[in-house]
Scaffold this motif. Sequence first.
Motif, PDB file in Angstrom:
ATOM      1  N   SER A  47       0.832  -1.207   0.000  1.00 38.38           N
ATOM      2  CA  SER A  47       0.000   0.000   0.000  1.00 38.38           C
ATOM      3  C   SER A  47       0.861   1.250   0.000  1.00 38.38           C
ATOM      4  N   GLU A  48       0.464   2.230  -0.793  1.00 38.54           N
ATOM      5  CA  GLU A  48       1.063   3.561  -0.796  1.00 38.54           C
ATOM      6  C   GLU A  48       2.584   3.514  -0.953  1.00 38.54           C
ATOM      7  N   VAL A  49       3.033   2.755  -1.941  1.00 41.51           N
ATOM      8  CA  VAL A  49       4.457   2.752  -2.270  1.00 41.51           C
ATOM      9  C   VAL A  49       4.879   4.143  -2.721  1.00 41.51           C
ATOM     10  N   CYS A  50       4.044   4.769  -3.503  1.00 39.88           N
ATOM     11  CA  CYS A  50       4.274   6.126  -3.985  1.00 39.88           C
ATOM     12  C   CYS A  50       3.035   6.963  -3.685  1.00 39.88           C
ATOM     13  N   GLY A  51       3.205   8.270  -3.582  1.00 34.99           N
ATOM     14  CA  GLY A  51       2.064   9.125  -3.323  1.00 34.99           C
ATOM     15  C   GLY A  51       2.464  10.569  -3.108  1.00 34.99           C
ATOM     16  N   PRO A  52       1.494  11.466  -3.058  1.00 32.64           N
ATOM     17  CA  PRO A  52       1.780  12.895  -2.886  1.00 32.64           C
ATOM     18  C   PRO A  52       2.274  13.203  -1.476  1.00 32.64           C
ATOM     19  N   GLY A  53       2.781  14.407  -1.298  1.00 35.86           N
ATOM     20  CA  GLY A  53       3.254  14.854   0.001  1.00 35.86           C
ATOM     21  C   GLY A  53       3.680  16.301  -0.077  1.00 35.86           C
ATOM     22  N   ASP A  54       4.300  16.776   1.004  1.00 37.48           N
ATOM     23  CA  ASP A  54       4.684  18.183   1.055  1.00 37.48           C
ATOM     24  C   ASP A  54       6.164  18.349   1.380  1.00 37.48           C
ATOM     25  N   ALA A  55       7.005  17.520   0.749  1.00 31.91           N
ATOM     26  CA  ALA A  55       8.440  17.616   0.964  1.00 31.91           C
ATOM     27  C   ALA A  55       8.926  19.022   0.611  1.00 31.91           C
ATOM     28  N   LYS A  56       9.837  19.561   1.450  1.00 33.32           N
ATOM     29  CA  LYS A  56      10.284  20.939   1.255  1.00 33.32           C
ATOM     30  C   LYS A  56      11.800  21.096   1.234  1.00 33.32           C
ATOM     31  N   THR A  57      12.534  20.092   1.691  1.00 37.24           N
ATOM     32  CA  THR A  57      13.964  20.283   1.878  1.00 37.24           C
ATOM     33  C   THR A  57      14.810  19.555   0.830  1.00 37.24           C
ATOM     34  N   ILE A 345       9.176  -7.299 -21.383  1.00 36.17           N
ATOM     35  CA  ILE A 345       9.242  -7.573 -19.947  1.00 36.17           C
ATOM     36  C   ILE A 345      10.180  -8.768 -19.781  1.00 36.17           C
ATOM     37  N   THR A 346      11.403  -8.498 -19.391  1.00 31.65           N
ATOM     38  CA  THR A 346      12.382  -9.560 -19.209  1.00 31.65           C
ATOM     39  C   THR A 346      12.442  -9.975 -17.745  1.00 31.65           C
ATOM     40  N   PHE A 347      13.104 -11.103 -17.504  1.00 36.77           N
ATOM     41  CA  PHE A 347      13.249 -11.567 -16.129  1.00 36.77           C
ATOM     42  C   PHE A 347      14.065 -10.578 -15.290  1.00 36.77           C
ATOM     43  N   PRO A 348      15.194 -10.036 -15.796  1.00 38.74           N
ATOM     44  CA  PRO A 348      15.886  -8.997 -15.031  1.00 38.74           C
ATOM     45  C   PRO A 348      15.026  -7.765 -14.793  1.00 38.74           C
ATOM     46  N   ALA A 349      14.127  -7.467 -15.726  1.00 39.07           N
ATOM     47  CA  ALA A 349      13.235  -6.321 -15.525  1.00 39.07           C
ATOM     48  C   ALA A 349      12.297  -6.563 -14.346  1.00 39.07           C
ATOM     49  N   LEU A 350      11.842  -7.800 -14.174  1.00 36.77           N
ATOM     50  CA  LEU A 350      11.006  -8.119 -13.017  1.00 36.77           C
ATOM     51  C   LEU A 350      11.798  -7.955 -11.724  1.00 36.77           C
ATOM     52  N   ARG A 351      13.056  -8.374 -11.739  1.00 33.53           N
ATOM     53  CA  ARG A 351      13.912  -8.150 -10.569  1.00 33.53           C
ATOM     54  C   ARG A 351      14.078  -6.657 -10.307  1.00 33.53           C
ATOM     55  N   ALA A 352      14.218  -5.893 -11.382  1.00 35.14           N
ATOM     56  CA  ALA A 352      14.353  -4.449 -11.239  1.00 35.14           C
ATOM     57  C   ALA A 352      13.113  -3.853 -10.589  1.00 35.14           C
ATOM     58  N   MET A 353      11.943  -4.352 -10.943  1.00 33.13           N
ATOM     59  CA  MET A 353      10.710  -3.856 -10.342  1.00 33.13           C
ATOM     60  C   MET A 353      10.709  -4.062  -8.833  1.00 33.13           C
ATOM     61  N   SER A 354      11.155  -5.225  -8.389  1.00 29.57           N
ATOM     62  CA  SER A 354      11.211  -5.470  -6.954  1.00 29.57           C
ATOM     63  C   SER A 354      12.184  -4.508  -6.282  1.00 29.57           C
ATOM     64  N   ALA A 355      13.303  -4.223  -6.948  1.00 26.04           N
ATOM     65  CA  ALA A 355      14.286  -3.286  -6.401  1.00 26.04           C
ATOM     66  C   ALA A 355      13.707  -1.875  -6.299  1.00 26.04           C
ATOM     67  N   TRP A 356      13.020  -1.433  -7.341  1.00 36.72           N
ATOM     68  CA  TRP A 356      12.399  -0.108  -7.314  1.00 36.72           C
ATOM     69  C   TRP A 356      11.344  -0.013  -6.216  1.00 36.72           C
ATOM     70  N   LEU A 357      10.582  -1.068  -6.051  1.00 40.80           N
ATOM     71  CA  LEU A 357       9.548  -1.074  -5.013  1.00 40.80           C
ATOM     72  C   LEU A 357      10.163  -0.987  -3.618  1.00 40.80           C
ATOM     73  N   LEU A 358      11.234  -1.751  -3.391  1.00 38.58           N
ATOM     74  CA  LEU A 358      11.899  -1.725  -2.092  1.00 38.58           C
ATOM     75  C   LEU A 358      12.446  -0.334  -1.794  1.00 38.58           C
ATOM     76  N   PHE A 359      13.126   0.246  -2.767  1.00 37.84           N
ATOM     77  CA  PHE A 359      13.665   1.595  -2.564  1.00 37.84           C
ATOM     78  C   PHE A 359      12.546   2.590  -2.275  1.00 37.84           C
ATOM     79  N   SER A 360      11.491   2.550  -3.070  1.00 42.41           N
ATOM     80  CA  SER A 360      10.421   3.539  -2.936  1.00 42.41           C
ATOM     81  C   SER A 360       9.692   3.411  -1.604  1.00 42.41           C
ATOM     82  N   LYS A 361       9.453   2.191  -1.169  1.00 44.16           N
ATOM     83  CA  LYS A 361       8.798   2.005   0.124  1.00 44.16           C
ATOM     84  C   LYS A 361       9.679   2.524   1.257  1.00 44.16           C
TER      85      LYS A 361
END
Length: 458
Positions: A47-57, A345-361
């Motif tokens: 839930s809410e891996v990405c979303g709006p906010g009010d970051a200022k710095t 959609i390659t197998f390394p691309a699927l791994r990349a998706m998991s990496a992006w999700l982990l970073f973003s969360k």
Amino acid sequence: MLVALAAITVLVAGCSGRSDDSGASSEDSGAKSSSSSSASGDFGDLSEVCGPGDAKTASAQGVTADDITVGVFTDLGFTKNPEFVDAANVFTSWCNEAGGINGRKLVPNTHDTNLTAVRQQMVEACREDFALVGGGAGFDSLGVQERLNCLLPSFPAQVAQVQSIGADLELNASPSRFVGYDSYYGFRKWAMQEAYPDSANAIGILRGDAPVTKTLSDQGTEVVRALGGTVVYQDAYPPSGIADWTPYAQALKDKGVKGLIFLGDPKHLPKLEETLTGMNYKLDWIDANNNNYSQEFIDQLGKSAQFQNNLLDLGGFAPIELADQVPALQQVKDMYAEYAPDANITFPALRAMSAWLLFSKAASACGDELTRKCVYENGLKETEWTGGGLHAPVNVGDNTKPSPCFNVEQVTPEGWQPADFKPDNGLYRCDIPPYKYTQDYGKPMTLADVGKSMNDLN
């Protein structure tokens, strides 16, 4: 030399098989379809891996009140494979449409190593990026020292060389290799002791002639012996390939090889199998390794697709052909259809998706004070990470021991399909403990190796 390096790169970089044959185009990879719809910021069961906010710095290098610059490593200039660039454009487009990371937009910064310029590109990343996410390079060890010197966290899609595998400040969302352990032990035990027990005393290992494959071959030999098997044939071929595979095929037949571990450029195995099939010699099984998880590989096999028995281990990653059963996989397909309809959609691309999700969360949990220390420590907290359902659970903070979960794919007339490997945990089988090597094959680089410690991370 360059041809040989290319063959080695394809092997050590891990998976590069295509799961979709729609035809990749790096120029089109960031394009959105006309049917674009607003992203929710939720992915799979996250839930809410990405979303709006009010970051200022502007809280760290690469971070402003508006943007987060993250580096994406790729060998694109040499391999011509845009999979990591495509994955970055797809994920960041989706995330930014949902509001970004607390309102900050993700900006992917591509670092094309062109195979050998890893160190130079890492120096640039150290000057520009907040972190590295969703990429990989065949000769990744060449940049580890610089990365640790500048305290740059890495969330890779895949790692290749020993100095990089499990190095400090690396958070691997879906690791394919662990230093000190065999990543394919469950698969090999299943093949040799359960599915094809007659093959155990007639194993062959054929590899491209290069130091890295020599290590992989030595590791494979150790594991075969640990399982009570016997390697009856072991040889190396020119890494650039050969015109006539008859000498190798004849040797496999003369030695009575029943199970083959093939280590080399994916494009060579179909040619070897064509020769074996022409000789009417059928093995019990061939470990094609997940470099060849693609429809293209099956097409190249020709008659051998039905005559030989090709298997591979996805290491606990959900097969793309089961997307209708796995919501996270279906969401990836939907994201590609919307943001990069012409990309594969390659197998390394699927791994990349998991990496992006982990970073973003992890980054989202930092709020306005987004720092390297915060994102790294948040990533370490994920002890049951599945990428929203893309793969079996991974303890991100523990890079000392791999998950026991594996799943076997098999070539069938319908394409790649799950083999009868007796899964005991949904799509996966997780009842075989990982095997720890008895020999020393090297170790990853640490902060201490560059005179630093975790106390230096800000």
